[in-house]
Enzyme design. Structure first.
Site, PDB file in Angstrom:
ATOM      1  N   HIS A 377       0.806  -1.231   0.000  1.00 20.01           N
ATOM      2  CA  HIS A 377       0.000   0.000   0.000  1.00 20.01           C
ATOM      3  C   HIS A 377       0.835   1.275   0.000  1.00 20.01           C
ATOM      4  O   HIS A 377       0.298   2.344   0.299  1.00 20.01           O
ATOM      5  CB  HIS A 377      -0.921   0.042   1.227  1.00 20.01           C
ATOM      6  CG  HIS A 377      -1.935  -1.047   1.283  1.00 20.01           C
ATOM      7  ND1 HIS A 377      -3.219  -0.900   0.810  1.00 20.01           N
ATOM      8  CD2 HIS A 377      -1.859  -2.310   1.745  1.00 20.01           C
ATOM      9  CE1 HIS A 377      -3.894  -2.031   1.001  1.00 20.01           C
ATOM     10  NE2 HIS A 377      -3.077  -2.901   1.562  1.00 20.01           N
ATOM     11  N   LYS A 568      -8.488  13.561   4.897  1.00 16.79           N
ATOM     12  CA  LYS A 568      -7.605  12.398   4.829  1.00 16.79           C
ATOM     13  C   LYS A 568      -6.569  12.581   5.915  1.00 16.79           C
ATOM     14  O   LYS A 568      -6.531  13.647   6.550  1.00 16.79           O
ATOM     15  CB  LYS A 568      -6.926  12.321   3.458  1.00 16.79           C
ATOM     16  CG  LYS A 568      -6.298  13.667   3.020  1.00 16.79           C
ATOM     17  CD  LYS A 568      -5.711  13.608   1.618  1.00 16.79           C
ATOM     18  CE  LYS A 568      -6.725  13.732   0.515  1.00 16.79           C
ATOM     19  NZ  LYS A 568      -6.659  12.656  -0.467  1.00 16.79           N
ATOM     20  N   ARG A 569      -5.727  11.562   6.170  1.00 15.17           N
ATOM     21  CA  ARG A 569      -4.660  11.766   7.138  1.00 15.17           C
ATOM     22  C   ARG A 569      -3.814  12.981   6.748  1.00 15.17           C
ATOM     23  O   ARG A 569      -3.652  13.278   5.563  1.00 15.17           O
ATOM     24  CB  ARG A 569      -3.791  10.508   7.221  1.00 15.17           C
ATOM     25  CG  ARG A 569      -4.481   9.334   7.907  1.00 15.17           C
ATOM     26  CD  ARG A 569      -4.908   9.699   9.331  1.00 15.17           C
ATOM     27  NE  ARG A 569      -3.747   9.805  10.184  1.00 15.17           N
ATOM     28  CZ  ARG A 569      -3.320   8.872  11.026  1.00 15.17           C
ATOM     29  NH1 ARG A 569      -3.998   7.739  11.150  1.00 15.17           N
ATOM     30  NH2 ARG A 569      -2.251   9.046  11.753  1.00 15.17           N
ATOM     31  N   LYS A 574       0.588  14.430   1.026  1.00 13.22           N
ATOM     32  CA  LYS A 574      -0.784  14.703   0.591  1.00 13.22           C
ATOM     33  C   LYS A 574      -1.009  16.198   0.343  1.00 13.22           C
ATOM     34  O   LYS A 574      -2.026  16.603  -0.193  1.00 13.22           O
ATOM     35  CB  LYS A 574      -1.781  14.175   1.622  1.00 13.22           C
ATOM     36  CG  LYS A 574      -1.764  12.648   1.751  1.00 13.22           C
ATOM     37  CD  LYS A 574      -2.686  12.169   2.868  1.00 13.22           C
ATOM     38  CE  LYS A 574      -2.589  10.685   3.165  1.00 13.22           C
ATOM     39  NZ  LYS A 574      -3.296   9.833   2.186  1.00 13.22           N
ATOM     40  N   THR A 676      -8.713   6.356  -1.626  1.00 12.92           N
ATOM     41  CA  THR A 676     -10.044   5.766  -1.723  1.00 12.92           C
ATOM     42  C   THR A 676     -11.106   6.817  -1.401  1.00 12.92           C
ATOM     43  O   THR A 676     -12.246   6.706  -1.847  1.00 12.92           O
ATOM     44  CB  THR A 676     -10.199   4.569  -0.758  1.00 12.92           C
ATOM     45  OG1 THR A 676      -9.652   4.924   0.512  1.00 12.92           O
ATOM     46  CG2 THR A 676      -9.485   3.344  -1.294  1.00 12.92           C
ATOM     47  N   LYS A 680     -15.025   7.781  -2.962  1.00 11.45           N
ATOM     48  CA  LYS A 680     -16.257   8.075  -2.219  1.00 11.45           C
ATOM     49  C   LYS A 680     -16.850   9.398  -2.694  1.00 11.45           C
ATOM     50  O   LYS A 680     -18.063   9.525  -2.902  1.00 11.45           O
ATOM     51  CB  LYS A 680     -15.971   8.143  -0.713  1.00 11.45           C
ATOM     52  CG  LYS A 680     -15.558   6.807  -0.121  1.00 11.45           C
ATOM     53  CD  LYS A 680     -14.870   6.925   1.240  1.00 11.45           C
ATOM     54  CE  LYS A 680     -14.105   5.646   1.550  1.00 11.45           C
ATOM     55  NZ  LYS A 680     -13.146   5.767   2.657  1.00 11.45           N
TER      56      LYS A 680
HETATM   57  C1  26Q Z   1       3.573   0.916  10.479  1.00 10.50           C
HETATM   58  C2  26Q Z   1       4.484   0.635  11.481  1.00 10.50           C
HETATM   59  C3  26Q Z   1       4.159   0.801  12.811  1.00 10.50           C
HETATM   60  C4  26Q Z   1       2.883   1.238  13.128  1.00 10.50           C
HETATM   61  C5  26Q Z   1       1.968   1.502  12.134  1.00 10.50           C
HETATM   62  C6  26Q Z   1       2.316   1.346  10.803  1.00 10.50           C
HETATM   63  C7  26Q Z   1       1.336   1.653   9.737  1.00 10.50           C
HETATM   64  C8  26Q Z   1      -0.024   1.665   9.974  1.00 10.50           C
HETATM   65  C9  26Q Z   1      -0.924   1.966   8.983  1.00 10.50           C
HETATM   66  C10 26Q Z   1       1.761   1.942   8.440  1.00 10.50           C
HETATM   67  C11 26Q Z   1       0.845   2.236   7.440  1.00 10.50           C
HETATM   68  C12 26Q Z   1      -0.512   2.256   7.709  1.00 10.50           C
HETATM   69  C13 26Q Z   1      -1.538   2.596   6.714  1.00 10.50           C
HETATM   70  C14 26Q Z   1      -1.300   2.864   5.455  1.00 10.50           C
HETATM   71  C15 26Q Z   1      -2.362   3.276   4.551  1.00 10.50           C
HETATM   72  O1  26Q Z   1      -3.480   3.536   4.954  1.00 10.50           O
HETATM   73  N1  26Q Z   1      -2.069   3.364   3.253  1.00 10.50           N
HETATM   74  C16 26Q Z   1      -3.065   3.766   2.290  1.00 10.50           C
HETATM   75  O2  26Q Z   1      -3.727   2.599   1.827  1.00 10.50           O
HETATM   76  C17 26Q Z   1      -4.824   2.931   1.018  1.00 10.50           C
HETATM   77  C18 26Q Z   1      -5.535   1.642   0.671  1.00 10.50           C
HETATM   78  O3  26Q Z   1      -4.785   0.912  -0.261  1.00 10.50           O
HETATM   79  C19 26Q Z   1      -4.377   3.693  -0.211  1.00 10.50           C
HETATM   80  O4  26Q Z   1      -5.517   4.095  -0.919  1.00 10.50           O
HETATM   81  C20 26Q Z   1      -3.555   4.912   0.178  1.00 10.50           C
HETATM   82  O5  26Q Z   1      -3.010   5.517  -0.984  1.00 10.50           O
HETATM   83  C21 26Q Z   1      -2.444   4.511   1.122  1.00 10.50           C
HETATM   84  O6  26Q Z   1      -1.762   5.653   1.595  1.00 10.50           O
END
Ligand code: 26Q
Length: 832
Positions: A377, A568-569, A574, A676, A680
């Site tokens: 991702h 978004k985050r 972004k 995503t 929406k």
């Molecule tokens: C990693 C290490 C330690 C703690 C947490 C994490 C962690 C947690 C969540 C790393 C990444 C995430 C989430 C990533 C994420 O949401 N990525 C997004 O995924 C979407 C679905 O595929 C995409 O549409 C987005 O582009 C992408 O940023």
């Protein structure tokens, strides 16, 4: 149905009992509701806001789901269907009630039943806490996948963690983000069912011991471990009006009684209690980082806890049905890894098959490689997970052995194919050796999987050309793309009933399970009457959002303004900052020239920053400071508003996306894997302003270039420009940009906190700015001007809006799940 006696049946010699079927009409619902409310919960005072009304209603609905859930489980149990296990550290489910009512088809009946008690269903909805067990896109994607799989009758089980504290609640204080814990389970989560009978033991620590087994063969045993109990809580995942209910199984950590006793007998009571706490800490809190790695050992413990419990659960189920024979295991099972977070499943499955089920290495490896599939991702290299070998060795010594062995055999393969290419060996090794040795989790996932996919066409292509190039070279056919989607049940039918009803009145309701049917809307895009109705539904949604915003922030919005939304985050890539620069530019234009050719605009920005991500928090403070100056300047009062929407989450999005006119998707090209939220918004008739990044590219292709506001550099442009990027020259050469910077730097617009302001200015003027904000300023501002012009022409805008909804069919997770199934999973839908 219709019988009032319980029915009995048998499964594997065990007697099963099934309660009589429950009716779905208002009378039956009312009777059950009243019984739960008055008896089970023992309450008398009834009012819409009462949490007990919510609980009684959920029990009433849950009963009806359980009958269908049991039937689905039995159908799966009685036959050896191939299954998929979706392993994810995050399932961002949001609220479940509306979805359950729609799925069962009891929305109206419920509304009627409650009406008779003077209770308003829409008020009851507000009593439900969001199940916020995710950070953002990746977690919400997992939730949309489950909805689509259930609707498609695909046997997919979601495995996740039951965090006591989900995503933090965000409060804004003097413009700064404050984080508060979100104890969403405190009053109980009425959808879940605890299944102690399926608890699993997960081991940590200890050491390895070589033993000689009965046949004189040497085997390794993992001994003196610290064991923790993993207790599953099952949540029903109903399909849309198909009587099919899948399972989301969430694990909670409990101290084992053995664990307590051990310490207790050693004579240290407080130590025993502390150890119990330690064990239960594993599932205490979701890590709120959505990109960069935290490196904390508790996070690794969470990952292993989820993976080990889930694999053991699936293996136990397998041996229960098949005995200790694994020759058909790979044919019948598939694990989809949601990013590298559960990638430790690769060596853990090896460990379980070899050490605990007695398979030889080659057979175990054949199985592992056949059953694992990995979804990536991210394209940000800094977000690729690695774990120190030292940490793995002490926490999971036997798992680390497996990783070493997998790596040794893999590197032999590489050496055979590229003899003498030492450089390549160290590049591709699962263990990064410069500095403290670390395991590269993405490489581990790739080596152990039969499918590796990205989440949008551009993303998948860039992965194969960039980050994973060496691997795509050895195994080109394993790499593939699966463009993300969102479920239209939640993101159109449930959250935008007004528009949904209008759509259905024109093209029928088949779009609820076949989103391509929306394409029929395009023939009505120019119909004045339909346009009028379309606008009035959008306006009603904008009014509702304006009420919400005013209640939360005290800022009043005129619903006729252009609602320009970026939620978004908060992350530098972004580029929320670029959005703010445009806001300042508009402010400057209105103040200087009146900008009478621009429509009144409300810019809404929302999102959470990871608590440790200083720059993202600076951006929030800056947005709020700019907003407070602009919103209190009477000179622009009815022309421009800026709102930071606090505590953005799934439920807030359900109010926001139906009300948006313009969707901001403005990441630096090549950085957003997919997005995503963009889908929406599109589904709800917002027009996108965006870069050629992630799924924006596919959105633009689907809706046509005329109905999409494109701006910004391409991936190739960015690469080329990087070496000679000079933001200061760009600013100096652009009078509008110079004025914007003057407002910030000299007039201190948004500069209430001097440190924040300095950091923001430095980021924009940095010639090494990885996100190249200044490079896209001019093109963004020009595109925004075109947006404004288009919005002023109501017919043009409404047409674009309708065409966006009409073209959103491809962005349903129903399509995404069909593609996963056709290319990776190969499941047969369960017959009704
Ligand atoms: C990693 C290490 C330690 C703690 C947490 C994490 C962690 C947690 C969540 C790393 C990444 C995430 C989430 C990533 C994420 O949401 N990525 C997004 O995924 C979407 C679905 O595929 C995409 O549409 C987005 O582009 C992408 O940023």
């Amino acid at each position: 149905m219709g019988t009032s006696e319980p029915t009995e049946s048998r499964s594997g010699g065990i007697r099963l009992i099934e309660a009589p079927a429950l009716e779905l009409d208002a009378d039956a619902l009312l009777a059950d509701f009243t019984r739960y409310f008055g008896r089970t919960l023992g309450r008398q005072e009834i009012f819409s806001e009462s949490p007990y009304v919510y609980f009684a209603l959920v029990y009433t609905i849950r009963d009806r789901l359980i009958a269908r859930w049991n039937r689905t489980t039995r159908a799966l149990d009685s036959s050896n269907h191939r299954r998929v296990y979706y392993l994810s550290l995050e399932f961002l489910m949001g609220r479940l009630l509306t979805n359950a009512l729609l799925s069962l088809g009891v929305y109206e009946a419920c509304e009627q039943a409650l009406q008779r008690l003077g209770v308003s269903l829409s008020v009851v909805f507000e009593s439900e806490h969001d199940a916020g067990l995710g950070n953002g896109g990746l977690g919400r994607l997992a939730a949309c996948f489950l909805d689509s799989c259930a609707t498609l009758r695909l046997p997919v089980v979601g495995y996740g963690i039951r965090y006591q504290y989900g995503m933090f609640r965000q409060r804004i204080e003097h413009g700064y983000q404050m984080e508060e814990p979100e104890p969403w389970l405190r009053e109980g989560f009425p959808w879940e069912i605890e299944r102690l009978e399926h608890a699993q033991i997960v081991s940590f620590g200890g050491r390895k011991e070589i033993i000689v087994d009965a046949d004189g063969a040497e085997r390794v045993q993992w001994v003196d471990t610290h064991d923790i109990l993993a207790v599953p809580y099952d949540v029903p995942v109903p399909g849309y009006r198909n009587d099919f209910v899948n399972t989301l199984r969430l694990w909670s950590a409990k101290a084992t009684s053995a664990f307590d006793l051990e310490e207790f007998n050693a004579g240290d009571y407080t130590q025993a209690v502390a150890a119990k706490n330690d064990a239960e800490n594993i599932t205490m809190v979701l890590y709120p980082n959505d990109a960069s790695e935290s490196g904390k050992s508790l996070r690794l413990r969470q990952q292993y806890f989820l993976v080990s419990a889930s694999l053991k659960d699936t293996l136990a189920d397998w041996t229960r049905r098949n005995g200790p024979h694994f020759s058909k295991f790979a044919e019948q099972n598939c694990y989809q890894l949601n990013d590298t977070h559960p990638a430790i499943a690769v060596p853990e499955l090896m460990r379980l098959l070899v050490d605990e089920h007695g398979l030889d290495w080659d057979e175990a490896w054949r199985i592992t490689r056949e059953v694992m599939a990995y979804t990536n991702h991210t394209l940000l290299p800094e977000a690729l997970e690695t774990w120190p070998v030292a940490m793995l060795s002490s926490m999971l010594p036997r798992v680390m052995d497996m990783i070493y062995e997998i790596n040794a055999r893999f590197l032999d393969e590489v050496a055979e194919r590229w003899p003498g290419d030492v450089e390549r060996l160290s590049r591709m090794s699962l263990i990064e050796e410069d500095g403290e040795p670390r395991v590269r989790m993405a490489y581990l996932a790739i080596v152990g999987s039969r499918s590796i996919n990205g989440v949008a066409e551009l993303h998948s292509k860039l992965l194969q050309r960039g980050l994973f190039r060496d691997f795509a070279e050895i195994w080109p056919t394993r790499f593939n793309n699966k463009t993300n989607g969102v479920t239209q049940r939640r993101w159109l039918a449930a959250c935008n009933p007004g528009l949904a009803e209008l759509i259905t009145s024109k093209v029928g309701n088949s779009w609820i399970t076949d989103l391509d049917a929306l394409s029929a809307l395009s023939t009505h895009a120019d119909d004045p009457e339909f346009q009028l109705a379309w606008r009035s539904r959008k306006l009603a949604n904008k009014r509702r959002l304006a009420r919400y915003v005013e209640a939360e922030t005290n800022i009043a919005l005129d619903p006729d303004m252009l609602f320009d939304v970026q939620v978004k985050r908060i992350h530098e890539y972004k580029r929320q900052l670029l959005n703010v620069l445009h806001a300042i530019h508009l402010y400057d234009e209105i103040k200087r020239t009146g900008a009478s050719d621009c429509p009144p605009r409300a810019i809404l920005i929302g999102g959470k920053a990871a608590p440790g991500y200083v720059m993202a928090k600076n951006v929030i403070k800056f947005i709020n400071d700019v907003a407070s100056v602009i919103n209190s300047d009477p000179a622009v009062a009815d022309r421009l508003r800026i709102v930071f929407v606090p505590n953005y989450n799934v439920s807030v999005m359900e109010t926001i996306c139906p009300a948006a006119d313009l969707s901001e998707q403005i990441s630096t090209a090549g950085k957003e894997a997919s997005g995503t939220g963009n889908m929406k918004f599109m589904m709800n008739g917002a027009v996108t302003i965006g870069t050629l990044d992630g799924a924006n590219i596919e959105i633009r292709e689907a809706v046509g270039a005329d109905n999409f506001f494109l701006f910004g550099l391409t991936v190739e442009d960015i690469e080329q420009l990087r070496s000679c990027y000079d933001p200061n020259a760009i600013i100096a050469a652009d009078a509008a940009f110079t004025r914007v910077m003057h407002r910030i730097e000299v007039e201190h617009l948004g500069g209430e906190d001097a440190n924040v302001k300095a950091a923001i200015v430095a980021a924009i003027r940095n010639s090494h700015d990885p996100w190249m904000i200044a490079a896209d300023f001019r093109s963004f501002v020009d595109a925004q001007h075109r947006v404004g012009q288009a919005f002023l022409d109501l017919d043009t805008w409404t047409r674009m809006s309708i065409l966006n909804t009409a073209a959103s069919g491809r962005f349903s997770t129903d399509r995404t799940m069909r593609e996963y199934n056709d290319d990776i999973w190969h499941l047969t839908p369960i017959a009704s």
